[in-house]
Design a protein around this motif. Structure first.
Motif, PDB file in Angstrom:
ATOM      1  N   ALA A 239       9.322  16.318 -14.456  1.00  0.00           N
ATOM      2  CA  ALA A 239       9.037  14.988 -14.975  1.00  0.00           C
ATOM      3  C   ALA A 239      10.133  14.532 -15.931  1.00  0.00           C
ATOM      4  N   LEU A 240      10.582  15.448 -16.765  1.00  0.00           N
ATOM      5  CA  LEU A 240      11.588  15.094 -17.770  1.00  0.00           C
ATOM      6  C   LEU A 240      12.914  14.720 -17.101  1.00  0.00           C
ATOM      7  N   ILE A 241      13.328  15.545 -16.145  1.00  0.00           N
ATOM      8  CA  ILE A 241      14.606  15.287 -15.472  1.00  0.00           C
ATOM      9  C   ILE A 241      14.541  13.976 -14.690  1.00  0.00           C
ATOM     10  N   PHE A 242      13.436  13.767 -13.970  1.00  0.00           N
ATOM     11  CA  PHE A 242      13.274  12.527 -13.200  1.00  0.00           C
ATOM     12  C   PHE A 242      13.360  11.311 -14.123  1.00  0.00           C
ATOM     13  N   THR A 243      12.640  11.383 -15.251  1.00  0.00           N
ATOM     14  CA  THR A 243      12.619  10.241 -16.163  1.00  0.00           C
ATOM     15  C   THR A 243      14.010   9.950 -16.731  1.00  0.00           C
ATOM     16  N   ILE A 244      14.707  10.996 -17.129  1.00  0.00           N
ATOM     17  CA  ILE A 244      16.045  10.796 -17.684  1.00  0.00           C
ATOM     18  C   ILE A 244      16.955  10.175 -16.627  1.00  0.00           C
TER      19      ILE A 244
ATOM     20  N   ALA B 156       0.840  -1.199   0.000  1.00  0.00           N
ATOM     21  CA  ALA B 156       0.000   0.000   0.000  1.00  0.00           C
ATOM     22  C   ALA B 156       0.871   1.244   0.000  1.00  0.00           C
ATOM     23  N   MET B 157       1.918   1.221   0.825  1.00  0.00           N
ATOM     24  CA  MET B 157       2.789   2.388   0.906  1.00  0.00           C
ATOM     25  C   MET B 157       3.474   2.643  -0.436  1.00  0.00           C
ATOM     26  N   ALA B 158       4.101   1.613  -0.995  1.00  0.00           N
ATOM     27  CA  ALA B 158       4.818   1.779  -2.258  1.00  0.00           C
ATOM     28  C   ALA B 158       3.858   2.257  -3.352  1.00  0.00           C
ATOM     29  N   SER B 159       2.668   1.660  -3.413  1.00  0.00           N
ATOM     30  CA  SER B 159       1.740   1.995  -4.501  1.00  0.00           C
ATOM     31  C   SER B 159       1.176   3.400  -4.330  1.00  0.00           C
ATOM     32  N   ILE B 160       0.724   3.717  -3.120  1.00  0.00           N
ATOM     33  CA  ILE B 160       0.065   5.008  -2.922  1.00  0.00           C
ATOM     34  C   ILE B 160       1.072   6.154  -3.038  1.00  0.00           C
ATOM     35  N   LEU B 161       2.222   6.010  -2.367  1.00  0.00           N
ATOM     36  CA  LEU B 161       3.211   7.084  -2.437  1.00  0.00           C
ATOM     37  C   LEU B 161       3.689   7.315  -3.867  1.00  0.00           C
ATOM     38  N   SER B 162       3.957   6.220  -4.596  1.00  0.00           N
ATOM     39  CA  SER B 162       4.459   6.408  -5.955  1.00  0.00           C
ATOM     40  C   SER B 162       3.359   7.007  -6.840  1.00  0.00           C
ATOM     41  N   THR B 163       2.112   6.618  -6.601  1.00  0.00           N
ATOM     42  CA  THR B 163       1.025   7.202  -7.396  1.00  0.00           C
ATOM     43  C   THR B 163       0.939   8.715  -7.158  1.00  0.00           C
ATOM     44  N   LEU B 164       1.062   9.129  -5.893  1.00  0.00           N
ATOM     45  CA  LEU B 164       1.015  10.567  -5.594  1.00  0.00           C
ATOM     46  C   LEU B 164       2.176  11.306  -6.258  1.00  0.00           C
ATOM     47  N   LEU B 165       3.345  10.690  -6.171  1.00  0.00           N
ATOM     48  CA  LEU B 165       4.524  11.308  -6.783  1.00  0.00           C
ATOM     49  C   LEU B 165       4.355  11.406  -8.304  1.00  0.00           C
TER      50      LEU B 165
ATOM     51  N   ALA C  34       2.070  14.264  -9.092  1.00  0.00           N
ATOM     52  CA  ALA C  34       2.721  15.551  -8.875  1.00  0.00           C
ATOM     53  C   ALA C  34       3.635  15.915 -10.040  1.00  0.00           C
ATOM     54  N   LEU C  35       4.266  14.895 -10.627  1.00  0.00           N
ATOM     55  CA  LEU C  35       5.158  15.171 -11.761  1.00  0.00           C
ATOM     56  C   LEU C  35       4.405  15.208 -13.085  1.00  0.00           C
ATOM     57  N   ALA C  36       3.410  14.342 -13.235  1.00  0.00           N
ATOM     58  CA  ALA C  36       2.777  14.161 -14.546  1.00  0.00           C
ATOM     59  C   ALA C  36       1.785  15.265 -14.883  1.00  0.00           C
ATOM     60  N   VAL C  37       1.059  15.760 -13.887  1.00  0.00           N
ATOM     61  CA  VAL C  37       0.015  16.737 -14.194  1.00  0.00           C
ATOM     62  C   VAL C  37       0.606  18.030 -14.769  1.00  0.00           C
TER      63      VAL C  37
ATOM     64  N   TRP D 194      11.154   3.138  -0.001  1.00  0.00           N
ATOM     65  CA  TRP D 194      11.343   4.315  -0.845  1.00  0.00           C
ATOM     66  C   TRP D 194      12.019   3.974  -2.164  1.00  0.00           C
ATOM     67  N   THR D 195      12.878   2.950  -2.164  1.00  0.00           N
ATOM     68  CA  THR D 195      13.481   2.492  -3.418  1.00  0.00           C
ATOM     69  C   THR D 195      12.388   2.080  -4.392  1.00  0.00           C
ATOM     70  N   LEU D 196      11.426   1.312  -3.883  1.00  0.00           N
ATOM     71  CA  LEU D 196      10.318   0.874  -4.737  1.00  0.00           C
ATOM     72  C   LEU D 196       9.499   2.083  -5.189  1.00  0.00           C
ATOM     73  N   VAL D 197       9.288   3.035  -4.275  1.00  0.00           N
ATOM     74  CA  VAL D 197       8.502   4.220  -4.634  1.00  0.00           C
ATOM     75  C   VAL D 197       9.131   4.919  -5.841  1.00  0.00           C
ATOM     76  N   ILE D 198      10.447   5.111  -5.785  1.00  0.00           N
ATOM     77  CA  ILE D 198      11.127   5.813  -6.883  1.00  0.00           C
ATOM     78  C   ILE D 198      11.046   5.008  -8.181  1.00  0.00           C
ATOM     79  N   LEU D 199      11.297   3.709  -8.082  1.00  0.00           N
ATOM     80  CA  LEU D 199      11.265   2.883  -9.300  1.00  0.00           C
ATOM     81  C   LEU D 199       9.866   2.815  -9.892  1.00  0.00           C
ATOM     82  N   TYR D 200       8.861   2.682  -9.036  1.00  0.00           N
ATOM     83  CA  TYR D 200       7.491   2.600  -9.550  1.00  0.00           C
ATOM     84  C   TYR D 200       7.066   3.934 -10.154  1.00  0.00           C
ATOM     85  N   THR D 201       7.563   5.018  -9.583  1.00  0.00           N
ATOM     86  CA  THR D 201       7.253   6.325 -10.164  1.00  0.00           C
ATOM     87  C   THR D 201       7.813   6.417 -11.583  1.00  0.00           C
TER      88      THR D 201
END
Lengths: 294, 319
Positions: B35-40, A94-103, A106-109, A159-166
């Motif tokens: 997003a771009l920097i993170f992805t790269i 839940a932590m890995a999925s929810i945190l990475s989804t929020l991240l 935040a980046l994608a929008v 957090w490693t998983l959070v970053i990779l899943y993001t």
């Protein structure tokens, strides 16, 4: 569309019942084909049904030949799972999925905004760059990622998983969000700007209402992919940060002994995604095809 | 990638006279940058590292012997018996799963495109296999369905045999006897709903009036399908095939769980072989080289995929 508009009020209810769009007047299936359709449906659903049914049986009733579907039902397997060990795994998932989804959101929008509403130059090139990263097989990145994570002392860390899943979901999210934001009518945006509305007002009043369902669908897809991810989870976590799929593979060696409990665990870990997927099945298509298909 | 670029969707936005063009440009770019920097950083740098590692002889068990070997690892990748088997297995696995799930998905989509009693429910039940966690699905097939002693497959056979008066059904050890088909079947089960959803979306985007005109003109169902529906669906089929291929080439969960690549190396695909090279043989250099080869293969497929998606993109833009 025209047909739907001309139809009697009762048709609206009927359409709800049948779900999905009827283009024009979609012909009805003949009884024989209806039977075939249902037969195929049940064949595909049977393993899921069997999994759920077995999860409510005792071990002795689960592993029988011929199968005994009508054995008495019990919640024992679920109780066992919770009393033993599954909870930390579910929490990690839940932590890995929810945190990475929020991240991801935040980046994608903002990125999707810059790619659709106020598009940067050569925005299609950027879109295809994002997509191309999705085509790199994850296995090819596993070794360097493993070495970097090990050197950074981040093995067995959620957090490693959070970053990779993001990173895994960001391209999909950018594509999906772009396709939703592209639906915001340009005329209204321009009219609002001419009227002197500020950026925040435009975002809140014009963009948000159109984009909200898209945001929900995007989060759902990201959540599903992170929740189900296995390869990084099994190779980069050990005891502290293991997720639900890693818990499940613990059953590989227990050949046959705990079939009912395995089914209970499989049902339990699939449940969040099943519920979310059923609830948003219309949006699922668009997400799965990266927004390329509506 | 530039050759694949679709034309811009919208006309160039109206010029902003008051601000200098440079500032306006950067104002537009800023939301994109995180997003771009993170992805790269997270996706491109590891690949560069893979490239570097692939030129080293590096076995973690022999720490003193790490040295640069140029392209030796690639020679190994292309001549090693196990890796060649893995390449072949990957092709067989991917091709059969994609082909079968597209055909089945098309059939189901055609049925679900028509009205019938309980269509909504049928659709909901049909997408369930895709939503079950892949590891859970693989374990379900391994233990609950394929198990020779009490699996559902043999259990059903047994029940049917008894119905017809025989004493006992055959006891088939599905995974040992048919390892590859066993993996393929479980993946086809998971991926058919995916194909069905995409093709159903395609069918429902079909203009109704054209179909109706065809019907009025007395075209047979088969002719309508071949000359109107299939050409219309082509892009959607391509999209399904390509996205499916990209994901199924990477299959790791099912192989790891159902067969562990066995018996022997009969179901070892490339991702699983790379995993073995890395975490069982500890040959980092070789694993990295195999990874690079996988990426090269993926780029070939991706080029086609991007072209297909670009054409869908163009279609959307022209709407």
């Amino acid at each position: 569309m025209t047909h739907a508009a001309l139809a009697a009020p009762g048709a609206r209810f009927k359409k709800l019942l049948h779900r999905g769009d009827d283009h024009g007047s979609a012909p009805k299936l003949s009884p024989l084909w209806t039977f075939t359709a249902w037969l195929a449906t049940l064949a595909f659903f049977a393993p899921v049904a069997w999994m759920v049914l077995t999860s409510f049986h005792q071990e002795a009733d689960a592993a029988t030949n011929p199968p005994t579907p009508f054995a008495p039902l019990t919640l024992d397997q679920y109780k066992l799972l919770f009393s033993r060990d599954i909870t930390p795994f579910l929490l990690n998932s839940a932590m890995a999925s929810i945190l990475s989804t929020l991240l991801v959101l935040a980046l994608a929008v903002p990125a999707a905004y810059a790619l659709s509403i106020k598009p940067v130059q050569k925005w299609t090139d950027v879109m295809f760059f994002f997509l191309s990263t999705k085509f790199l097989p994850a296995i090819a990145a596993l070794l360097p990622v493993y070495l970097i994570v090990k050197d950074a002392g981040m093995l067995d860390n959620v957090w490693t998983l959070v970053i990779l899943y993001t990173a895994m979901n960001l391209p999909i999210a950018v594509w999906m969000m772009r396709s939703f934001l592209a639906e915001v009518p340009k005329e209204i945006l321009e009219a609002a700007e001419v009227d002197g509305a500020g950026l925040l007002t435009v975002l809140w009043r014009v963009v948000a209402p159109v984009a909200m369902p898209g945001l929900a669908a995007t989060s759902l897809i990201c959540f599903i992919f992170s929740w189900n991810e296995f390869m990084f989870a099994v190779n980069l976590t050990a005891t502290q940060a293991s997720t639900a799929p890693v818990f499940l593979v613990g059953f590989i060696t227990n050949e046959g002994l705990f079939l009912a409990r395995l089914c209970a665990a499989a049902t339990l870990v699939s449940l969040p995604v099943l519920i979310a997927g059923f609830a948003a099945q219309d949006k699922l298509v668009r997400g799965l095809s990266l927004g390329a298909v509506k | 990638m530039t050759t694949l670029t679709a034309p811009p969707k919208t006309a160039p936005p109206p010029a902003r006279p008051r601000k200098s063009p440079g500032t306006a440009k950067w104002k537009r770019r800023i939301p994109l940058l995180p997003a771009l920097i993170f992805t790269i950083a997270v996706t491109q740098l590891p690949f560069v590292a893979t490239l570097v590692i692939s030129t080293f002889q590096w076995n973690i068990l022999k720490p003193g012997e790490r040295h640069f070997v140029g392209l030796d690892n690639f020679t190994f990748v292309f001549t090693d018996e196990r890796l060649r088997t893995a390449v072949l297995n990957t092709i067989v696995l991917t091709a059969s799963v994609v082909l079968l799930s597209v055909v089945l998905g098309l059939g189901l989509a055609m049925l679900l495109d028509r009205r019938f009693t309980g269509r909504g429910l049928a659709r909901t039940l049909l997408i369930a296999p895709f939503l079950v966690m892949p590891v859970a699905a693989a374990l379900l097939f391994k233990h609950a369905l394929y198990n020779p002693d009490y699996g559902l497959l043999n259990g059903t056979l047994n029940t049917v045999y008894r119905l017809f008066g025989a004493d006992n059904g055959p006891t088939v050890d599905w995974i040992s006897s048919y390892p590859m088909p066993a993996v393929v079947l479980s993946l086809v089960w998971q991926w058919t709903p995916f194909m069905m959803l995409i093709l159903l979306a395609g069918l429902q985007a079909q203009p109704g009036d054209v179909l109706e005109a065809a019907r009025m003109d007395g075209a047979s169902a088969m002719a309508t399908f071949r000359h109107i529906t299939l050409p219309h669906l082509r892009q959607y089929i391509e999209l399904g095939v390509l996205l499916g291929t990209i994901y199924i080439v990477q299959t790791f969960d099912a192989v790891y769980t159902i067969t562990q690549g066995g018996p022997g190396s009969q179901t070892t695909n490339l991702p699983y072989e790379i995993y073995l090279t890395m975490f069982r043989k500890y040959e980092y250099g070789q694993a990295a080289a195999a990874g690079v080869v996988v990426v090269l293969g993926a780029i070939v497929i991706a080029t086609f995929a991007l072209r297909t998606i670009a054409s869908l993109f163009r279609e959307e833009a022209s709407r």
